[in-house]
Design an enzyme around this catalytic site. Structure first.
Site, PDB file in Angstrom:
ATOM      1  N   PHE A 131       0.760  -1.119   0.037  1.00  0.00           N
ATOM      2  CA  PHE A 131       0.181  -0.026   0.023  1.00  0.00           C
ATOM      3  C   PHE A 131       0.931   1.307  -0.024  1.00  0.00           C
ATOM      4  O   PHE A 131       2.033   1.139   0.699  1.00  0.00           O
ATOM      5  CB  PHE A 131      -0.940   0.053   1.232  1.00  0.00           C
ATOM      6  CG  PHE A 131      -2.357  -0.650   1.259  1.00  0.00           C
ATOM      7  CD1 PHE A 131      -3.117  -0.495   0.054  1.00  0.00           C
ATOM      8  CD2 PHE A 131      -2.329  -1.680   2.130  1.00  0.00           C
ATOM      9  CE1 PHE A 131      -4.162  -1.152  -0.022  1.00  0.00           C
ATOM     10  CE2 PHE A 131      -3.740  -2.674   2.012  1.00  0.00           C
ATOM     11  CZ  PHE A 131      -4.437  -2.294   0.952  1.00  0.00           C
TER      12      PHE A 131
ATOM     13  N   GLY B  52      -0.638   6.582  -2.696  1.00  0.00           N
ATOM     14  CA  GLY B  52      -1.328   6.699  -4.089  1.00  0.00           C
ATOM     15  C   GLY B  52      -2.327   5.797  -4.455  1.00  0.00           C
ATOM     16  O   GLY B  52      -3.159   5.801  -5.269  1.00  0.00           O
TER      17      GLY B  52
ATOM     18  N   GLY C 231      -3.241   0.963  -3.843  1.00  0.00           N
ATOM     19  CA  GLY C 231      -2.843  -0.504  -3.525  1.00  0.00           C
ATOM     20  C   GLY C 231      -2.044  -1.016  -4.582  1.00  0.00           C
ATOM     21  O   GLY C 231      -2.339  -0.767  -5.930  1.00  0.00           O
TER      22      GLY C 231
ATOM     23  N   LYS D 140      -2.931  -2.718 -10.104  1.00  0.00           N
ATOM     24  CA  LYS D 140      -2.386  -1.494  -9.537  1.00  0.00           C
ATOM     25  C   LYS D 140      -3.414  -0.421  -9.503  1.00  0.00           C
ATOM     26  O   LYS D 140      -3.989  -0.085 -10.428  1.00  0.00           O
ATOM     27  CB  LYS D 140      -1.158  -1.119 -10.519  1.00  0.00           C
ATOM     28  CG  LYS D 140      -0.555   0.197  -9.941  1.00  0.00           C
ATOM     29  CD  LYS D 140       0.863   0.362 -10.639  1.00  0.00           C
ATOM     30  CE  LYS D 140       1.998   1.245 -10.096  1.00  0.00           C
ATOM     31  NZ  LYS D 140       3.274   1.219 -10.802  1.00  0.00           N
TER      32      LYS D 140
ATOM     33  N   ASP E 116      13.479   5.093 -12.839  1.00  0.00           N
ATOM     34  CA  ASP E 116      13.189   4.575 -11.435  1.00  0.00           C
ATOM     35  C   ASP E 116      13.925   3.200 -11.205  1.00  0.00           C
ATOM     36  O   ASP E 116      13.261   2.371 -10.775  1.00  0.00           O
ATOM     37  CB  ASP E 116      11.511   4.450 -11.214  1.00  0.00           C
ATOM     38  CG  ASP E 116      11.431   4.409  -9.634  1.00  0.00           C
ATOM     39  OD1 ASP E 116      12.253   4.770  -9.006  1.00  0.00           O
ATOM     40  OD2 ASP E 116      10.137   4.173  -9.608  1.00  0.00           O
TER      41      ASP E 116
END
Length: 865
Positions: A233, A236, A238, A254, A364
């Site tokens: 979690f 933004g 889960g 998502k 990322d």
């Protein structure tokens, strides 16, 4: 990773801080409005509180929360201000846009997210009118859904029952938490969770019934998916493992919440999810990228259904395979690991190149987003910041151990992360590079000394990170040297340079716990730092001691009284600094506080309090303190038989370890046994130690560590090293084969070459303090090796040397997690008269005296009084 820490990284580049404490922060125009005539204004942390002079509110009740986004926050705040002031309604609001952004950011606390303005109606009738009128006034305004509340209508107005006044109680795990009064008049925790909850003795007002029904109308039964388990979690939304009921296909679901989960640019989760879906479709031909299975909406939340990747995140695989965790790993083990790690890096590097060829920056890359399949093939997940190369901007979300500096954009962002990955695969400490880029060269040197990895692999990574050829000069890498005065001086200079005596909330920067338990205490506050400085021979700073004494003798409401987290530890410190009257004044405050609800622990509960009272009784001769110590000890003894829960430590289960487990009571009982020779006390100590050993597990290498279910812990505070310290002290009084065997396993846990952190409570410094207390020759040899490895975490600060705190994201100066704790550990190992942790030696001036002024309290307890 503990995601709470991310929110405390926005205010300062080097130290954890709250935006409410930051010196300069933009504020909303309403914050600069003149205070209305007949009103008062009070700042409190991130909030500004307004109320009519002489007005009164109930202690608790239904409160109204109003949410807003960054774009409409000023408009919403002005409207609520203009509504509340004429009606005499007290209210508060977050003072500035940066605070609002952080409260709604991806890793913000989910229970508090969305709360921008709070309005305090005086009764249920005013509640109903306020909800109705604010809902109409703010029609069309958007804001994040507040998970802890019930939404009124479809706008930004929400309600929750909770406390108005600042009242506190102890939670079942012994923490000091906000409180409300139940129907019996007792204070109970004011539950602040990311789910709407009405206390059992409170009736939901009738006018809220339709809104609760509307909330319950949304159900996952409305979509053809079943959620089978939660992966994670965030604020933004889960991340779930689910199943498509139409095809029986396993998928990852998502979830994205609108207006929530903001990144540094203010982009919300829904916008990022749309970008992720587009990026994944653009990369659909790459087998290492999950396929998009479906997109759908449930209520206001947006969902993306993705291919389920069989495998585990690289960070978890690395922990299982990493040879520096095992003290007995052979050169062949390290060579095999190096081959595997380079194979993983080569795959990731090729995959990033393929993503660039398709016109995207991944953005990322870090250990959590690289999946390792069962056949050791890699895949990448989490493409929510992936973006086109053309016009690329630095991502608004980033992992601080891999995030490129501000001067990098486009493919350079991924190249920087790949360079960090080269180092992190062999030494997962790249968070330190964000604090001091030149640290990259030192990490490369450590890797080269411990793994058969060529410099041709490491040096390009260093140059990519630093932007310059490798520089070997680093004055912070010789902490293993035996020049103790020079080591002490470097750490002391850093600590003193960090002091902020102009602030009221803290004197030295430390762990984020400072903003919950305060900046005074032994673990994370001024007391611990000043104690470490004095005990290590680094010197005394009377002006800083005065800062502590002034605030501790007039503490803010809600200040705890525990030994490590509260005023008892402050009193102990002031006494050891020679400020007896200040110590007694602080102790008087403690003695006026009720002990009902306190747990048994050394950190915040009765064991630490009993030890401190007994210590101060011995030093001052005050019989009343000795009486109070024995009363606290008896409360602990009465609880020892109750040991519920499985053999797992932490979370919702009882803790093991020195600070929060049964080892703290065992230490207290040992010290009292030394005063009385009462064998019953020694027996109770053994019971307590056995209860903590239940929650330990033997690792494959023979190391005994505390079992937390998902990981094992060797550390001082909540791991096996703290248990080992007290086990060894017990064994000096009475032989016990099981305890001796456990002690040997704990000594093995203190031989690991790698510890993720450097602090006293949960890092290498605590291991050093444990080894320094040992009488075993092998432990003394291992101590030298651990002292040399302290430099792995050492960083420059001003003209001194400092250490990172918990999570390694910022420097810390406190005793529990930072530089003061390292200094104290070095004093345990280096001084001609080594230090020991508080109460690890017999109590000061121990005298074999009766337990209270009326005789033997334990004897009376046995006979039922």
């Amino acid at each position: 990773m503990d995601e709470r820490y991310d929110s405390y990284c926005a205010a300062d580049r080097l130290f954890y801080d709250s935006l409410g404490s930051a010196v300069a922060q933009p504020v909303f125009p309403a914050a600069d409005r003149p205070v209305p005539t007949g009103w008062r204004r009070e700042p409190l942390d991130d909030w500004l509180i307004y109320g009519p002079d002489g007005g009164s509110l109930p202690q608790q009740g239904w409160k109204v929360h109003v949410s807003a986004g960054l774009a409409n926050a000023e408009r919403v705040l002005d409207a609520v201000w203009d509504y509340c002031v004429p009606r005499g309604l007290s209210f508060k609001f977050l003072r500035g846009p940066r605070t609002l952004l952080m409260r709604n950011s991806k890793y913000a606390a989910r229970a508090a997210s969305g709360k921008f303005i709070t309005v305090y109606p005086r009764d249920d009738a005013e509640l109903e009118l306020t909800c109705k009128e604010l809902d109409k006034l703010l029609a069309g305004e958007s804001g994040p859904y507040i998970l802890s509340d019930l939404r009124y209508g479809a706008g930004p107005v929400h309600v929750r029952y909770g406390g108005f006044a600042a009242r506190y109680c102890h939670s079942p795990d012994g923490q000091v938490v906000p409180a409300i009064e139940d129907d019996t008049g007792a204070l109970v925790p004011d539950r602040r969770e990311p789910v709407f909850h009405v206390p059992s003795w409170i009736t939901l007002p009738d006018f809220l019934g339709p809104h609760l029904a509307a909330r319950n109308d949304t159900s996952t039964n409305q979509v053809p998916y079943r959620i089978e388990r939660v992966i994670h979690f965030s604020n933004g939304g889960g991340l779930y493992v689910g199943r498509d009921l139409r095809s029986d296909t396993e998928v990852v679901l998502k979830e994205a919440r609108p207006h929530a989960g903001l990144d540094a640019d203010g982009v919300d989760s829904v916008a990022r999810l749309a970008g992720e879906a587009a990026a994944l479709r653009q990369l659909a031909d790459l087998p290492q990228v999950p396929r998009v299975h479906d997109e759908f909406t449930l209520g206001e939340h947006r969902f993306l259904a993705l291919e389920f990747i069989q495998g585990r995140p690289l960070n978890k695989v690395l922990v299982d395979r990493y040879p520096l965790i095992d003290a007995d790993a052979t050169p062949d083990d390290r060579a095999a690991y190096a081959r595997w790690a380079r194979h993983i890096h080569d795959q990731v590097e090729s995959l990033i190149a393929a993503i660039h060829q398709r016109g995207l920056v991944y953005g990322d890359l870090h250990l959590f987003n690289i999946m390792i399949r069962p056949d050791d093939q890699v895949a990448l997940v989490d493409f929510e910041v992936a973006a086109p190369i053309t016009g690329h901007r630095r991502p608004g979300l980033r992992n601080q151990g891999f995030a490129a500096p501000r001067d990098r954009s486009g493919p350079a962002v991924d190249r920087y992360a790949l360079a960090c990955l080269r180092l992190a695969l062999f030494l997962p400490l790249t968070q330190l590079v964000r604090l001091a880029p030149t640290k990259a060269a030192h990490l490369a040197d450590i890797i080269a000394a411990n793994f058969p990895v060529p410099r041709s692999f490491l040096d390009p990574a260093v140059e990519e990170i630093t932007g310059a050829p490798r520089d070997t000069a680093d004055p912070h890498t010789d902490l293993g040297a035996h020049d103790w005065p020079a080591q002490r001086d470097r750490l002391t200079r850093a600590i003193i340079a960090s002091a902020t005596p102009e602030r009221d909330d803290r004197l030295f920067p430390g762990d984020i716990e400072q903003f919950r338990s305060g900046g005074l205490n032994l673990a994370h506050g001024a007391a611990g730092v000043l104690y470490a400085l004095a005990a290590s021979g680094a010197g005394r700073w009377p002006e800083h001691e005065q800062w502590l004494a002034q605030r501790a003798t007039a503490p803010p409401s809600g200040t705890r009284c525990g030994f490590y987290d509260g005023l008892h530890g402050v009193a102990y410190t002031l006494e050891h600094l020679g400020r007896r009257q200040d110590a007694l004044d602080v102790l008087d405050i403690c003695l006026r506080e009720p002990v009902d609800g306190l747990d048994h622990s050394l950190a915040s509960g009765l064991s630490g309090i009993a030890l401190n009272l007994a210590e101060l009784a011995a030093r001052t001769g005050e019989q009343s303190l000795r009486d109070a110590a024995w009363r606290a000890a008896e409360r602990v003894i009465d609880r020892l038989a109750d040991d519920p829960g499985p053999d797992i430590s932490g979370g919702r289960h009882p803790y093991a370890g020195l600070l929060r487990g049964r080892t703290g009571p065992a230490l207290m009982l040992l010290r009292l046994y030394e005063l009385t020779d009462d064998d019953d006390l020694l027996g109770h100590a053994a019971t307590a130690l056995r209860q903590d050993l239940r929650r330990c597990v033997l690792r494959p290498d023979g190391a005994l560590e505390v079992n937390e279910g998902w990981r094992t812990m060797p550390y001082l505070a909540h791991g096996s090293a703290g248990i080992g310290l007290v086990l060894d002290q017990y064994l000096r009084h009475r032989a016990d084969d099981r305890f001796a065997e456990a002690s040997a396993g704990i000594r093995r846990a203190a031989r690991s070459p790698f510890y993720a952190q450097s602090g006293l409570f949960t890092g290498r410094a605590g291991i050093i303090a444990y080894l320094a207390a040992s009488t075993h020759d092998a432990d003394r040899r291992e101590l030298d090796a651990q002292l040399r490895r302290l430099s792995w975490h050492a960083l420059p600060y001003r003209d001194g040397t400092a250490f990172p705190g918990e999570q390694l994201l910022r420097l810390s100066m406190d005793l529990g997690t930072g530089t003061a704790g390292v200094l104290y550990a070095l004093a345990c190992a280096r001084q001609d008269e080594p230090q020991v942790l508080p109460f690890l030696a017999p109590l000061a001036d121990a005298q074999r005296l009766p337990r209270d002024s009326e005789g033997d309290a334990l004897h009376k307890r046995k006979e039922g009084r």
